[in-house]
Structure formats: structure tokens, C-alpha cells
Design an enzyme around this catalytic site. Sequence first.
Site, PDB file in Angstrom:
ATOM      1  N   HIS A 102       0.814  -1.233   0.000  1.00 25.94           N
ATOM      2  CA  HIS A 102       0.000   0.000   0.000  1.00 25.94           C
ATOM      3  C   HIS A 102       0.836   1.266   0.000  1.00 25.94           C
ATOM      4  O   HIS A 102       0.301   2.354   0.177  1.00 25.94           O
ATOM      5  CB  HIS A 102      -0.943  -0.011   1.215  1.00 25.94           C
ATOM      6  N   SER A 174      -6.347  -7.920  10.393  1.00 29.73           N
ATOM      7  CA  SER A 174      -7.743  -8.372  10.571  1.00 29.73           C
ATOM      8  C   SER A 174      -8.215  -9.142   9.343  1.00 29.73           C
ATOM      9  O   SER A 174      -9.319  -9.679   9.328  1.00 29.73           O
ATOM     10  CB  SER A 174      -8.647  -7.153  10.810  1.00 29.73           C
TER      11      SER A 174
HETATM   12  C1  BV8 Z   1      -8.580  -2.720  -4.872  1.00 33.54           C
HETATM   13  C2  BV8 Z   1      -3.465   2.606   2.862  1.00 33.54           C
HETATM   14  C3  BV8 Z   1      -9.124  -3.038  -7.151  1.00 33.54           C
HETATM   15  C4  BV8 Z   1      -4.283   3.713   3.402  1.00 33.54           C
HETATM   16  C5  BV8 Z   1      -4.959   0.739   2.892  1.00 33.54           C
HETATM   17  C6  BV8 Z   1     -15.904  -1.607  -3.084  1.00 33.54           C
HETATM   18  C7  BV8 Z   1     -15.322  -0.672  -3.923  1.00 33.54           C
HETATM   19  C8  BV8 Z   1     -13.969  -0.663  -4.183  1.00 33.54           C
HETATM   20  C9  BV8 Z   1     -13.156  -1.611  -3.612  1.00 33.54           C
HETATM   21  C10 BV8 Z   1     -13.741  -2.528  -2.774  1.00 33.54           C
HETATM   22  C11 BV8 Z   1     -15.089  -2.555  -2.498  1.00 33.54           C
HETATM   23  N1  BV8 Z   1     -15.333  -3.578  -1.624  1.00 33.54           N
HETATM   24  C12 BV8 Z   1     -14.179  -4.192  -1.331  1.00 33.54           C
HETATM   25  C13 BV8 Z   1     -13.224  -3.573  -2.021  1.00 33.54           C
HETATM   26  C14 BV8 Z   1     -11.859  -3.893  -2.013  1.00 33.54           C
HETATM   27  C15 BV8 Z   1     -11.194  -2.983  -0.973  1.00 33.54           C
HETATM   28  C16 BV8 Z   1     -11.358  -3.623   0.385  1.00 33.54           C
HETATM   29  O1  BV8 Z   1     -10.772  -4.655   0.620  1.00 33.54           O
HETATM   30  N2  BV8 Z   1     -12.185  -3.027   1.246  1.00 33.54           N
HETATM   31  C17 BV8 Z   1     -12.417  -3.624   2.558  1.00 33.54           C
HETATM   32  C18 BV8 Z   1     -12.605  -2.524   3.590  1.00 33.54           C
HETATM   33  C19 BV8 Z   1     -13.622  -4.554   2.451  1.00 33.54           C
HETATM   34  N3  BV8 Z   1      -9.826  -2.951  -1.380  1.00 33.54           N
HETATM   35  C20 BV8 Z   1      -9.386  -1.947  -2.135  1.00 33.54           C
HETATM   36  O2  BV8 Z   1     -10.037  -0.966  -2.448  1.00 33.54           O
HETATM   37  C21 BV8 Z   1      -7.964  -2.138  -2.628  1.00 33.54           C
HETATM   38  N4  BV8 Z   1      -7.916  -1.920  -4.027  1.00 33.54           N
HETATM   39  O3  BV8 Z   1      -9.309  -3.624  -4.526  1.00 33.54           O
HETATM   40  O4  BV8 Z   1      -8.336  -2.380  -6.182  1.00 33.54           O
HETATM   41  C22 BV8 Z   1     -10.363  -2.215  -7.298  1.00 33.54           C
HETATM   42  C23 BV8 Z   1     -10.248  -0.946  -7.814  1.00 33.54           C
HETATM   43  C24 BV8 Z   1     -11.409  -0.203  -8.003  1.00 33.54           C
HETATM   44  C25 BV8 Z   1     -12.663  -0.727  -7.673  1.00 33.54           C
HETATM   45  C26 BV8 Z   1     -12.757  -2.018  -7.110  1.00 33.54           C
HETATM   46  C27 BV8 Z   1     -11.607  -2.747  -6.907  1.00 33.54           C
HETATM   47  C28 BV8 Z   1      -7.053  -1.151  -1.953  1.00 33.54           C
HETATM   48  C29 BV8 Z   1      -6.944  -1.497  -0.492  1.00 33.54           C
HETATM   49  C30 BV8 Z   1      -5.846  -0.638   0.125  1.00 33.54           C
HETATM   50  C31 BV8 Z   1      -6.462   0.370   1.036  1.00 33.54           C
HETATM   51  N5  BV8 Z   1      -5.395   1.066   1.715  1.00 33.54           N
HETATM   52  N6  BV8 Z   1      -3.934   1.386   3.453  1.00 33.54           N
HETATM   53  C32 BV8 Z   1      -3.701   4.199   4.685  1.00 33.54           C
HETATM   54  O5  BV8 Z   1      -3.054   3.404   5.423  1.00 33.54           O
HETATM   55  O6  BV8 Z   1      -3.896   5.391   4.975  1.00 33.54           O
HETATM   56  S1  BV8 Z   1      -5.617  -0.574   3.712  1.00 33.54           S
HETATM   57  C33 BV8 Z   1      -5.507  -0.350   5.388  1.00 33.54           C
HETATM   58  O7  BV8 Z   1      -6.137  -1.515   5.952  1.00 33.54           O
HETATM   59  C34 BV8 Z   1      -4.109  -0.363   5.946  1.00 33.54           C
HETATM   60  O8  BV8 Z   1      -3.089  -0.501   5.006  1.00 33.54           O
HETATM   61  C35 BV8 Z   1      -4.129  -1.608   6.809  1.00 33.54           C
HETATM   62  O9  BV8 Z   1      -2.903  -2.203   6.881  1.00 33.54           O
HETATM   63  C36 BV8 Z   1      -5.095  -2.415   6.069  1.00 33.54           C
HETATM   64  C37 BV8 Z   1      -5.611  -3.668   6.701  1.00 33.54           C
HETATM   65  O10 BV8 Z   1      -5.875  -3.394   8.022  1.00 33.54           O
HETATM   66  P1  BV8 Z   1      -4.987  -4.203   9.082  1.00 33.54           P
HETATM   67  O11 BV8 Z   1      -3.556  -3.966   8.777  1.00 33.54           O
HETATM   68  O12 BV8 Z   1      -5.450  -5.597   9.105  1.00 33.54           O
HETATM   69  O13 BV8 Z   1      -5.315  -3.411  10.398  1.00 33.54           O
HETATM   70  P2  BV8 Z   1      -6.562  -3.618  11.351  1.00 33.54           P
HETATM   71  O14 BV8 Z   1      -6.580  -2.484  12.303  1.00 33.54           O
HETATM   72  O15 BV8 Z   1      -7.781  -3.908  10.518  1.00 33.54           O
HETATM   73  O16 BV8 Z   1      -6.240  -4.975  12.142  1.00 33.54           O
HETATM   74  C38 BV8 Z   1      -5.139  -5.019  13.044  1.00 33.54           C
HETATM   75  C39 BV8 Z   1      -5.086  -6.448  13.547  1.00 33.54           C
HETATM   76  O17 BV8 Z   1      -3.968  -6.565  14.423  1.00 33.54           O
HETATM   77  C40 BV8 Z   1      -6.311  -6.857  14.343  1.00 33.54           C
HETATM   78  O18 BV8 Z   1      -6.723  -8.139  13.927  1.00 33.54           O
HETATM   79  C41 BV8 Z   1      -5.804  -6.913  15.797  1.00 33.54           C
HETATM   80  O19 BV8 Z   1      -6.449  -7.942  16.526  1.00 33.54           O
HETATM   81  C42 BV8 Z   1      -4.363  -7.251  15.583  1.00 33.54           C
HETATM   82  N7  BV8 Z   1      -3.440  -6.807  16.619  1.00 33.54           N
HETATM   83  C43 BV8 Z   1      -3.484  -5.665  17.354  1.00 33.54           C
HETATM   84  N8  BV8 Z   1      -2.390  -5.613  18.163  1.00 33.54           N
HETATM   85  C44 BV8 Z   1      -1.656  -6.724  17.902  1.00 33.54           C
HETATM   86  C45 BV8 Z   1      -2.319  -7.496  16.930  1.00 33.54           C
HETATM   87  N9  BV8 Z   1      -1.836  -8.660  16.474  1.00 33.54           N
HETATM   88  C46 BV8 Z   1      -0.661  -9.091  16.987  1.00 33.54           C
HETATM   89  N10 BV8 Z   1       0.040  -8.412  17.920  1.00 33.54           N
HETATM   90  C47 BV8 Z   1      -0.431  -7.235  18.401  1.00 33.54           C
HETATM   91  N11 BV8 Z   1       0.286  -6.570  19.352  1.00 33.54           N
END
Ligand code: BV8
Length: 233
Positions: A102, A174
Site C-alpha cells: 500500500h 484483521s
Molecule cells: C482494490 C493505505 C481493485 C491507506 C490501505 C468496493 C469498492 C472498491 C473496492 C472494494 C469494495 N469492496 C471491497 C473492495 C476492495 C477494498 C477492500 O478490501 N475493502 C475492505 C474494507 C472490504 N480494497 C481496495 O479498495 C484495494 N484496491 O481492490 O483495487 C479495485 C479498484 C477499483 C474498484 C474495485 C476494486 C485497496 C486497499 C488498500 C487500502 N489502503 N492502506 C492508509 O493506510 O492510509 S488498507 C488499510 O487496511 C491499511 O493498510 C491496513 O494495513 C489495512 C488492513 O488493516 P490491518 O492492517 O489488518 O489493520 P486492522 O486495524 O484492521 O487490524 C489489526 C489487527 O492486528 C487486528 O486483527 C488486531 O487484533 C491485531 N493486533 C493488534 N495488536 C496486535 C495485533 N496482532 C498481533 N500483535 C499485536 N500486538
Amino acid sequence: MTVLTGAGISAASGIPTFRGEGGLWRHFRAEDLATPEAFQSNPALVWEWYDWRRQKVASCQPNVGHVVLARWTGQSDRCTVVTQNVDDLHVRAGTARLIRLHGSIWELACWSGCGATPWRDEHAPLPELPATCPRCRGLARPAIVWFGESLSADDVSAARRACACDVFIAVGTSAVVYPAAGLLQEASSAGAFTAEINTETTAATSEVDASLQGAAEVILPQLDERVTFRHQG
Ligand code: BV8
């Protein structure tokens, strides 16, 4: 071995995750602000969020989880880290083979597409908000993949090649954001033994071969104490 990391690996460094408590900024979610539409309608607000995050990241250090993964990529050329994080802590930890799906919070690009090559700016705070393009003086944007934007084809290809591995470990994610979250299934289909290290159960927990419940900064050093990589010629 391939390790996919998410925001959870940086939690111990003091960087808030996206979907846990403290993951919100004011009352916004990442999906509200990390989109081209949000930037189009309110670049000042989106830049305020990124400047706040940049300052947060600048005050943080890689933690032992980042250090262990960097050491593993140094000890074996068959170990690769694929990260969703934009905090560059894997870079600062010296990870030898790293795929940043990303982008980086320290890189900017021209919003109007004047042809300027994306550039690195590590000022925290930024001297002016919204940031501007040094080439055309127009609006700059974070050179980060937002929701609804496609990832770099090269990065996705490299990450998919890394799924052809014996062991695939998802750490601190997640597993809800695609295409990153799909890599685990891809590795499993390619025959990899899959594992997850997470403090909670996730969308991937029921899919992996082994779920290690606990903090990355605890479990990774414990694994590191017990693992020896066969010397890679
Ligand atoms: C794409 C940069 C093709 C930003 C990020 C509708 C329309 C368009 C797209 C979609 C749609 N529906 C779905 C999609 C696809 C979409 C998507 O997946 N959406 C999700 C929300 C459903 N994806 C996209 O849009 C991607 N592009 O598909 O292109 C396309 C193109 C056009 C149209 C359609 C498709 C682009 C995705 C990239 C987005 N950018 N980051 C920024 O950072 O400012 S993603 C963002 O979420 C971060 O990068 C982050 O890393 C990522 C995932 O989150 P996690 O890293 O998992 O973080 P989270 O907080 O969720 O979880 C943390 C975990 O750690 C938890 O489980 C917790 O329990 C655990 N934890 C906490 N502490 C600890 C721990 N584990 C271990 N030890 C600890 N100490």
C-alpha cells in the site's frame, strides 16, 4: 517462508491500528478518509489526518517484531515480508526482502498528474498543508493506495510469487482488506502451511492451519529463540 503483516505488528511501536480501539481519528474510520473521493472533497482534512499519522510514525521505532522479521529475511533468502502497512517500520528495521503493498506514508505524488515522479518528504509536521507538488505547484497527495484504487501490478505479482512458499504467516492483520487478505488463501492453495499470529480471532482464523493467539512482539521473539535457518548458499 512468507510473512504478511498488518497494523497489529506496529501496535507495540505505539502506532494505532485501523479497526481496534484508538484506531479512529476524531470520529473518522480509515475507509472514510483513505479514498480519492474523500481527498477530492476535502484535501485539507485528509492531509490533516496524514500529517497527524506522519508525526505519530516519526515518533515511533520498529519494535522487536519488526526486528525479528528483518533478521529472518537476512538469515534466509527464502524469507519474504509482505506488508499492508505504510509506516515504513519494516524498512527502518532493515528487512531484506520487503513488498509494500500500500505504499509509504513518507512518499507523496502529484494529485493532478503533472508527470512529477513521486517523491519522499519526511517533514513531520509538513511545512504546509495541503502539501503541494514541487513541479506544478498544484495539490500533492500521499503516494499511498487508497480504498477503491488499484495496487501496483508489480507489487501484486511479487506478492503472489511469494505465496509459492512452504510456510505463510499472517501477523497482526484483521484480514478484511483485499487483495492483501486473499494472499493467505492463495498460499494455502499453493500448498503452504498457513498460520496466524494475532491477539484476537479474525476472518482468517478459521482458514489457517495454525492460529497462534498472542501479541506479535511476544510470539515472534519466542519463535526466533527456537528457529534456526538452514544456511542458504
Ligand atoms: C482494490 C493505505 C481493485 C491507506 C490501505 C468496493 C469498492 C472498491 C473496492 C472494494 C469494495 N469492496 C471491497 C473492495 C476492495 C477494498 C477492500 O478490501 N475493502 C475492505 C474494507 C472490504 N480494497 C481496495 O479498495 C484495494 N484496491 O481492490 O483495487 C479495485 C479498484 C477499483 C474498484 C474495485 C476494486 C485497496 C486497499 C488498500 C487500502 N489502503 N492502506 C492508509 O493506510 O492510509 S488498507 C488499510 O487496511 C491499511 O493498510 C491496513 O494495513 C489495512 C488492513 O488493516 P490491518 O492492517 O489488518 O489493520 P486492522 O486495524 O484492521 O487490524 C489489526 C489487527 O492486528 C487486528 O486483527 C488486531 O487484533 C491485531 N493486533 C493488534 N495488536 C496486535 C495485533 N496482532 C498481533 N500483535 C499485536 N500486538
